[in-house]
Write a protein that holds these residues in place. Sequence first.
Motif, mmCIF file in Angstrom:
data_model
loop_
_atom_site.group_PDB
_atom_site.id
_atom_site.type_symbol
_atom_site.label_atom_id
_atom_site.label_comp_id
_atom_site.label_asym_id
_atom_site.label_seq_id
_atom_site.Cartn_x
_atom_site.Cartn_y
_atom_site.Cartn_z
ATOM 1 N N GLU A 55 1.044 -1.127 -0.092
ATOM 2 C CA GLU A 55 0.097 0.173 -0.210
ATOM 3 C C GLU A 55 0.888 1.245 0.063
ATOM 4 O OE1 GLU A 55 -3.674 1.845 2.494
ATOM 5 O OE2 GLU A 55 -2.919 -0.186 3.163
ATOM 6 N N LYS B 212 1.384 4.263 -3.189
ATOM 7 C CA LYS B 212 1.381 5.629 -2.925
ATOM 8 C C LYS B 212 2.675 6.184 -3.488
ATOM 9 C CE LYS B 212 -1.975 5.431 0.551
ATOM 10 N NZ LYS B 212 -3.105 5.857 -0.193
ATOM 11 N N LEU C 76 5.789 7.302 1.347
ATOM 12 C CA LEU C 76 5.343 8.324 2.618
ATOM 13 C C LEU C 76 6.309 8.915 3.106
ATOM 14 C CD1 LEU C 76 2.337 6.419 3.543
ATOM 15 C CD2 LEU C 76 2.184 8.117 2.090
ATOM 16 N N PRO D 261 2.577 11.749 0.694
ATOM 17 C CA PRO D 261 3.112 11.147 -0.428
ATOM 18 C C PRO D 261 4.643 11.686 -0.922
ATOM 19 C CG PRO D 261 0.945 11.577 -1.060
ATOM 20 C CD PRO D 261 1.259 12.605 -0.057
#
Length: 97
Positions: free
Chosen positions: A58, A62, A65, A79
């Motif tokens: 995940e 993105k 992060l 992000p």
Amino acid sequence: MAKTRHIHKRMSQRGISSRLVDLVSQFGMDHGDKVILSRKNTEALIGAVDTLKSQLIEVQTKGGLVVVEQDDHQITVYPLDSYSRKKAKEGDRRVLH
């Protein structure tokens, strides 16, 4: 931890690699002078690794992060690829004109 000649001999006889011994030492439960990694504990660890893998995927989707922290406080998150100096400079130019 150093391994004795005895454990090397037993590992060879029983087909147990040094990596597996290290896994048991790292993730097993202490029981006196023994460290035990049971089938049940192994299943729980596999579940935890599967959960971690899905969370990492995940984050990867993105683009990574960033968490900004200061003095044991999490301040913000965004992000990794969301900030562009080039876009910021272009935005500054538009404001000045």
